[in-house]
Design a protein around this motif. Structure first.
Motif, PDB file in Angstrom:
ATOM      1  N   ARG A  92       0.843  -1.217   0.000  1.00 34.40           N
ATOM      2  CA  ARG A  92       0.000   0.000   0.000  1.00 34.40           C
ATOM      3  C   ARG A  92       0.867   1.251   0.000  1.00 34.40           C
ATOM      4  O   ARG A  92       0.618   2.196  -0.759  1.00 34.40           O
ATOM      5  N   TYR A  95       2.485   1.722  -3.416  1.00 35.96           N
ATOM      6  CA  TYR A  95       1.615   2.353  -4.411  1.00 35.96           C
ATOM      7  C   TYR A  95       1.575   3.852  -4.219  1.00 35.96           C
ATOM      8  O   TYR A  95       1.552   4.618  -5.195  1.00 35.96           O
ATOM      9  N   GLN A  96       1.586   4.292  -2.992  1.00 31.41           N
ATOM     10  CA  GLN A  96       1.593   5.730  -2.729  1.00 31.41           C
ATOM     11  C   GLN A  96       2.877   6.368  -3.261  1.00 31.41           C
ATOM     12  O   GLN A  96       2.842   7.478  -3.814  1.00 31.41           O
ATOM     13  N   SER A 120      -4.181  -4.073  -1.450  1.00 36.24           N
ATOM     14  CA  SER A 120      -3.678  -2.941  -0.677  1.00 36.24           C
ATOM     15  C   SER A 120      -4.771  -1.963  -0.277  1.00 36.24           C
ATOM     16  O   SER A 120      -4.558  -1.148   0.631  1.00 36.24           O
ATOM     17  N   HIS A 121      -5.913  -2.018  -0.958  1.00 35.10           N
ATOM     18  CA  HIS A 121      -7.002  -1.092  -0.689  1.00 35.10           C
ATOM     19  C   HIS A 121      -8.335  -1.831  -0.718  1.00 35.10           C
ATOM     20  O   HIS A 121      -8.438  -2.928  -1.285  1.00 35.10           O
ATOM     21  N   THR A 122      -9.331  -1.209  -0.126  1.00 35.70           N
ATOM     22  CA  THR A 122     -10.685  -1.733  -0.236  1.00 35.70           C
ATOM     23  C   THR A 122     -11.308  -1.266  -1.552  1.00 35.70           C
ATOM     24  O   THR A 122     -10.776  -0.385  -2.238  1.00 35.70           O
ATOM     25  N   GLU A 125     -12.116   2.445  -1.485  1.00 35.08           N
ATOM     26  CA  GLU A 125     -10.931   3.291  -1.625  1.00 35.08           C
ATOM     27  C   GLU A 125     -10.436   3.332  -3.060  1.00 35.08           C
ATOM     28  O   GLU A 125     -10.043   4.391  -3.565  1.00 35.08           O
ATOM     29  N   VAL A 126     -10.469   2.180  -3.729  1.00 37.37           N
ATOM     30  CA  VAL A 126      -9.988   2.147  -5.116  1.00 37.37           C
ATOM     31  C   VAL A 126     -10.919   2.941  -6.025  1.00 37.37           C
ATOM     32  O   VAL A 126     -10.475   3.599  -6.975  1.00 37.37           O
ATOM     33  N   ILE A 129      -9.916   6.479  -5.728  1.00 34.17           N
ATOM     34  CA  ILE A 129      -8.649   6.718  -6.423  1.00 34.17           C
ATOM     35  C   ILE A 129      -8.864   6.780  -7.928  1.00 34.17           C
ATOM     36  O   ILE A 129      -8.310   7.648  -8.623  1.00 34.17           O
ATOM     37  N   ASP A 237       0.518   7.691   4.587  1.00 28.61           N
ATOM     38  CA  ASP A 237      -0.791   7.847   5.237  1.00 28.61           C
ATOM     39  C   ASP A 237      -0.841   7.167   6.598  1.00 28.61           C
ATOM     40  O   ASP A 237      -1.596   7.593   7.478  1.00 28.61           O
TER      41      ASP A 237
END
Length: 306
Positions: A92, A95-96, A120-122, A125-126, A129, A237
């Motif tokens: 995660r 990716y940031q 890496s995300h729910t 969240e995706v 993004i 984050d």
């Protein structure tokens, strides 16, 4: 050897043979006993073989490492063990790092936003993004192209519209796509980590032309990419300190997952296979040793009726 006696009946003569010794020829394979032409041929063959071996060793060493090029060391990655999985918190953060640092020049055209879901995300969240980007779509009913917010099925946006624009913006160098960069480079994530953290001043006597940067891990030692990361280049984050080594480690873990999304599943299936083999192999050995061997060695005899 015992003497051989042959008696001839009727003539009264007895033939008595003398002992005889059989001499076997001895093979003399010494180099001195060979003819001159064979000596010359063998000597030439030996010189050629030794010279070829020495040349091959020199070429291997020259390819293996030059005077100034360094090979990346092997780092103890948390996912390097045979039963170790990827650190998804690191994925995660990686990716940031890619989104805020690497995506300005490098593309990942084989990775879609939906690939991040559950890794890496729910999903929520995706979706947020993906909606941050504008995607050119169409044509619509009137035949015009239009822009829309991104969706889960969209792939990561490219920083440049075409390869020519990418070369023009980077002094003629084409930034490579990072989708499979870990598998495409010798050393994998060790090479990428060493490259990101290996920028330094050139040694004495080495000059690097303007627009290039010295990196001993890059082939040729002169790379067109400026140092992309440094301490506190961004803020994670989750509050993890963004040191240079931490940033490089996280983005390398993310690139490993991008190049091998089935990493964890492959190791999980391997563990299941080992556990199943631990049960199946002894069972097969028992059947072979105590059951099938009896049938295999059985002899069928035909006894005709009397």
């Amino acid at each position: 050897m015992a003497a051989l006696r042959v008696a001839v009946s009727g003539s009264g003569r007895v033939l008595l043979s003398a002992p005889r010794t059989i001499h076997t020829p001895k093979a003399n394979m010494s180099f001195a006993s060979l003819p001159r032409n064979k000596k010359v041929a063998l000597t030439t063959l030996g010189v050629v073989a030794a010279g070829g071996a020495g040349l091959a060793l020199m070429l291997h060493q020259s390819v293996k490492a030059s005077d100034l090029e360094l090979h990346p060391p092997q780092y103890p990655w948390s996912h390097g063990g045979p039963l170790s999985s990827l650190d998804h918190a690191s994925v995660r953060r990686g990716y940031q790092v890619y989104k805020q640092v690497c995506s300005a020049c490098h593309s990942m055209e084989y990775l879609a936003f939906r690939n991040l879901v559950g890794v890496s995300h729910t999903e929520a969240e995706v979706k947020v993004i993906a909606e941050e980007i504008e995607v050119v779509d169409g044509p619509d009913e009137s035949g015009e192209m239009f822009t829309r917010p991104g969706k889960l099925s969209d792939y990561f946006p490219k920083p440049y519209p075409n390869p020519e624009a990418a070369r023009a913006a980077n002094n003629g160098a084409m930034p490579p796509d990072l989708s499979y960069i870990v598998n495409a480079r010798h050393g994998g994530e060790d090479y990428v980590f060493s490259l990101l953290t290996g920028y330094c001043e050139p040694p004495a006597g080495v000059s690097v032309r303007e627009g290039l940067y010295y990196n001993p891990y890059f082939p040729g030692q002169a790379i067109g990419m400026a140092p992309p990361i440094y301490n506190e280049v961004l803020e994670f984050d989750d509050g993890t300190p963004a040191t240079m080594s931490q940033v490089a480690k996280d983005v390398c873990t993310f690139l490993r997952w991008a190049a091998e999304p089935e990493h964890d599943q492959r190791k999980r299936m391997g563990l299941k296979l080992l556990m199943g083999s631990a049960i199946l192999v002894p069972l097969l050995y028992y059947l072979k040793r105590h059951r099938w061997s009896v049938l295999k060695s059985r002899k069928i005899a035909y006894r005709p009726p009397k």
